[in-house]
Design an enzyme around this catalytic site. Sequence first.
Site, mmCIF file in Angstrom:
data_model
loop_
_atom_site.group_PDB
_atom_site.id
_atom_site.type_symbol
_atom_site.label_atom_id
_atom_site.label_comp_id
_atom_site.label_asym_id
_atom_site.label_seq_id
_atom_site.Cartn_x
_atom_site.Cartn_y
_atom_site.Cartn_z
ATOM 1 N N ASP A 256 -8.557 0.070 -10.355
ATOM 2 C CA ASP A 256 -9.361 -0.636 -9.345
ATOM 3 C C ASP A 256 -10.623 0.199 -9.092
ATOM 4 O O ASP A 256 -11.654 -0.017 -9.735
ATOM 5 C CB ASP A 256 -8.514 -0.850 -8.076
ATOM 6 N N GLN B 298 -11.345 -7.101 -1.759
ATOM 7 C CA GLN B 298 -12.002 -5.951 -1.135
ATOM 8 C C GLN B 298 -11.955 -6.099 0.384
ATOM 9 O O GLN B 298 -12.897 -5.743 1.073
ATOM 10 C CB GLN B 298 -13.430 -5.841 -1.656
ATOM 11 N N ASP C 238 -0.163 -0.203 -4.618
ATOM 12 C CA ASP C 238 -1.554 0.251 -4.756
ATOM 13 C C ASP C 238 -1.721 1.537 -3.959
ATOM 14 O O ASP C 238 -1.553 1.534 -2.734
ATOM 15 C CB ASP C 238 -2.501 -0.837 -4.221
ATOM 16 N N GLU D 119 -1.177 0.286 -9.063
ATOM 17 C CA GLU D 119 -2.650 0.304 -9.054
ATOM 18 C C GLU D 119 -3.169 1.615 -8.481
ATOM 19 O O GLU D 119 -2.706 2.065 -7.425
ATOM 20 C CB GLU D 119 -3.120 -0.891 -8.201
ATOM 21 N N LYS E 106 -12.854 -7.665 -8.877
ATOM 22 C CA LYS E 106 -13.160 -8.020 -7.491
ATOM 23 C C LYS E 106 -14.552 -8.623 -7.431
ATOM 24 O O LYS E 106 -15.546 -7.925 -7.688
ATOM 25 C CB LYS E 106 -13.099 -6.783 -6.598
ATOM 26 N N LYS F 297 0.838 -1.193 0.000
ATOM 27 C CA LYS F 297 0.000 0.000 0.000
ATOM 28 C C LYS F 297 0.877 1.248 0.000
ATOM 29 O O LYS F 297 1.827 1.350 0.804
ATOM 30 C CB LYS F 297 -0.911 -0.017 1.236
HETATM 31 C C1 MUC Z 1 -7.483 -2.584 -2.772
HETATM 32 O O1 MUC Z 1 -7.117 -3.186 -3.762
HETATM 33 O O2 MUC Z 1 -7.653 -1.388 -2.868
HETATM 34 C C2 MUC Z 1 -8.583 -1.516 0.025
HETATM 35 C C3 MUC Z 1 -9.786 -0.891 -0.036
HETATM 36 C C4 MUC Z 1 -10.666 -1.706 -0.760
HETATM 37 O O3 MUC Z 1 -11.844 -1.498 -1.051
HETATM 38 O O4 MUC Z 1 -10.014 -2.819 -1.153
HETATM 39 C C5 MUC Z 1 -8.719 -2.827 -0.588
HETATM 40 C C6 MUC Z 1 -7.691 -3.333 -1.485
HETATM 41 MG MG MG Z 2 -6.788 -1.381 -4.990
#
Ligand code: MUC
Ligand code: MG
Length: 367
Positions: A242, A294, A191, A217, A266, A162
């Site tokens: 995403d 998610q 991400d 991402e 997702k 992250k």
């Molecule tokens: C992601 O890929 O962003 C964090 C917030 C969400 O909705 O999913 C996660 C992972």
């Molecule tokens: Mg994401």
Amino acid sequence: MKIARIEAIPFAIPYRKPLRFASGEVHTADHVLVRVHSDDGLVGVAEAPPRPYTYGETQESIIAVIGKILAPELVGLSLLERETVHARMDRTVGNPAAKAAIDMALWDVLGRTLDVGVSALLGGFTDRMRVSHMVGFAPDDVMVAEAQRVRDTYGITTFKVKVGRRPVSLDVGACRALRAALGPDVELYVDGNRGWTPSEAARSLDAMADLDLTLAEELCPADDVLGRRWLVGRTGVPTVADESATTPAEVTRELLGGSATMISIKTARTGFTTSQQILHQCAGMGAEVVLGNQIDGQLGTACAVAFGAAHRLTARRAGELSNFLDMRDDLLTVPLQISGGELAVRTGPGLGIEIDPDKLAHYRTDV
Ligand code: MUC
Ligand code: MG
């Protein structure tokens, strides 16, 4: 073979440690268990994880929209009338996690009715996926220790880091520490959960050019279409949409408009039916995909791996299937197990899982 009843049950399971990222943080899995009952007495299940900061849904809104709007439209339809199910759900805009959970629970009860696994029904390409683990914000040494523990315990060698903090040097430092500690053989990608401006994203990717990042991402705001297009033209790292590609229409905009080069699919937000639509769209346009997460519990992860393993395009790379490891407990009678860096699809009809009634009684918050 008809939908007799749809239940939406809130539950809360604490996390061992919070997951922190640029758009929010999660301390407790405040999810909704969705159960679709058929008139043959079979039950399909799925979970809806509300992500208010991304889609505006809450546990309460999911329960309300299912109970008051979606379920009354669907009861009485055949389990095979999936187009009609979606046509009726689509009369209501938004509410992606609520609709996705209904869709997946319907596939589960259909599989149980036909005595066939859902993954086989969807495509049956393979029976397992490699797993990618998400590392949230923490001091560098804590992020490194987590990645090492997950690699040593579960054999996972792909990590999504992250990013999206300010100053950008925080994340550049964390990624550098991870690469130094884990060596060249692990896959690292980032991400940003929309945290950076396009110029911050460009500066960060330049500063990390030697770290062999495989994907970047959602580094910038989802609405910043031109800024993201500028970034795509400027970086050699494939950019994954995403939050900016949550529907088939947004996927079209992202890929044809050139503001992303890959798509995160997702199941928690597009279920099995719409995820398949997006997958076929990507296949047709020659775009790669990532099976995203998610922040799903074990039930959501069982759904994700059933979908990901069913299709060539999703099975090609590691899927994000390990977030449930951060939860203190879960609802399944037999817990999911990651080993050798892989998660297997459950065998058995439908999703191949059962909800433990004692655990549900303990964690549900509506009684
Ligand atoms: C992601 O890929 O962003 C964090 C917030 C969400 O909705 O999913 C996660 C992972
Ligand atoms: Mg994401």
